[in-house]
Design an enzyme around this catalytic site. Structure first.
Site, short mmCIF file in Angstrom:
data_model
loop_
_atom_site.label_atom_id
_atom_site.label_comp_id
_atom_site.label_asym_id
_atom_site.label_seq_id
_atom_site.Cartn_x
_atom_site.Cartn_y
_atom_site.Cartn_z
N HIS A 30 0.81 -1.14 0.13
CA HIS A 30 -0.03 0.11 -0.06
C HIS A 30 1.01 1.23 -0.01
O HIS A 30 0.36 2.45 -0.18
CB HIS A 30 -0.92 -0.13 0.92
CG HIS A 30 -2.26 0.36 0.94
ND1 HIS A 30 -3.39 0.50 -0.33
CD2 HIS A 30 -3.34 0.77 1.85
CE1 HIS A 30 -4.06 1.00 -0.29
NE2 HIS A 30 -4.49 0.96 1.10
N ASN A 72 -6.79 6.32 4.10
CA ASN A 72 -7.94 6.76 3.72
C ASN A 72 -8.46 8.29 4.03
O ASN A 72 -9.59 8.69 3.65
CB ASN A 72 -9.06 5.75 4.52
CG ASN A 72 -8.85 4.48 4.25
OD1 ASN A 72 -8.28 3.93 3.53
ND2 ASN A 72 -9.62 3.63 4.80
N ASP A 91 -0.36 2.68 -5.08
CA ASP A 91 -0.45 1.24 -5.51
C ASP A 91 -1.76 1.17 -6.41
O ASP A 91 -2.75 1.55 -6.21
CB ASP A 91 -0.44 0.45 -4.30
CG ASP A 91 -1.67 0.82 -3.18
OD1 ASP A 91 -1.73 1.93 -2.92
OD2 ASP A 91 -2.46 -0.28 -3.02
N ASN A 98 -9.35 3.95 -1.63
CA ASN A 98 -9.69 4.81 -0.76
C ASN A 98 -8.94 6.20 -0.70
O ASN A 98 -9.45 7.26 -0.40
CB ASN A 98 -9.85 4.22 0.76
CG ASN A 98 -10.98 3.20 0.43
OD1 ASN A 98 -12.07 3.36 0.06
ND2 ASN A 98 -11.04 2.01 1.55
#
Length: 196
Positions: free
Chosen positions: A24, A72, A97, A118
């Protein structure tokens, strides 16, 4: 300078050593790489809710940002910095990513939706625009949508990491064209690259 020349590169990820090697954080790895290249370390800037550095790279003034808001809520950090320096969305490049690309590939893209990411969703919401540029850094897909969260929050293996780093190296070589706003040249170079 072209109207969509890049003035801010934001690399998405999660802060702290626990997440540093996770898939991530592939976008954040690009910003860390550029800060090393420019010899200007990222420093925590509370007003921008992230690690920030203003560098001169390839003759261009450039802001580098790694939000510390967690993935997020990345939009809060980008909005704080872009508002402060009056950087419009079309002069922002967000590195993130990308599950739909294999490790060893990276792709530039302008605008579009969030594709379920997100971090992008939050940035679009905070900027009130999806007109920013993206760098999609391939990390591959676990093959089952139920495994995606565990997959992106797990560390990349050695071969996979080598492939991702090779794609980021090639991105750095293609970036000078993007910084000048010559996106077709940047895309032609990067999109032809395949890590063996």
């Amino acid at each position: 300078m072209a109207s969509d020349a890049v003035r801010l590169i934001a690399g998405l990820g999660n802060p702290g050593p626990k997440y540093a090697g996770t898939r991530h954080n592939a976008g954040a790895w690009l910003v860390e790489m550029l800060a090393r290249e420019a010899g200007q370390p990222l420093r925590e800037e509370r007003k921008f809710l992230g690690y920030h550095s203003k560098v001169i790279w390839q003759g261009q003034d450039l802001h580098l940002l790694f939000p510390t808001t967690y993935m997020n809520h990345s939009g809060r950090s980008l909005k704080a910095l872009s508002d402060f320096f009056r950087i419009p969305p079309e002069s922002i490049l967000v590195a993130h990513d990308e599950l739909d690309l294999p490790p060893g590939t990276a792709r530039f893209k302008k605008g579009g939706g969030h594709g379920g990411h997100n971090g992008l969703r939050d940035i679009i919401s905070h900027l009130g625009s999806s007109d920013f540029h993206r760098l999609r850094v391939g990390v591959g897909h676990p093959g089952d949508s139920k495994q995606v969260i565990n997959y992106v929050l797990s560390n990349a293996g050695k071969r996979e990491m080598n492939a991702i780093e090779a794609a980021l190296d090639e991105t750095v070589r293609a970036l000078p064209d993007a910084l000048r706003g010559d996106w077709s040249a940047a895309m032609n170079r990067l999109h032809a690259f395949r890590h063996e």
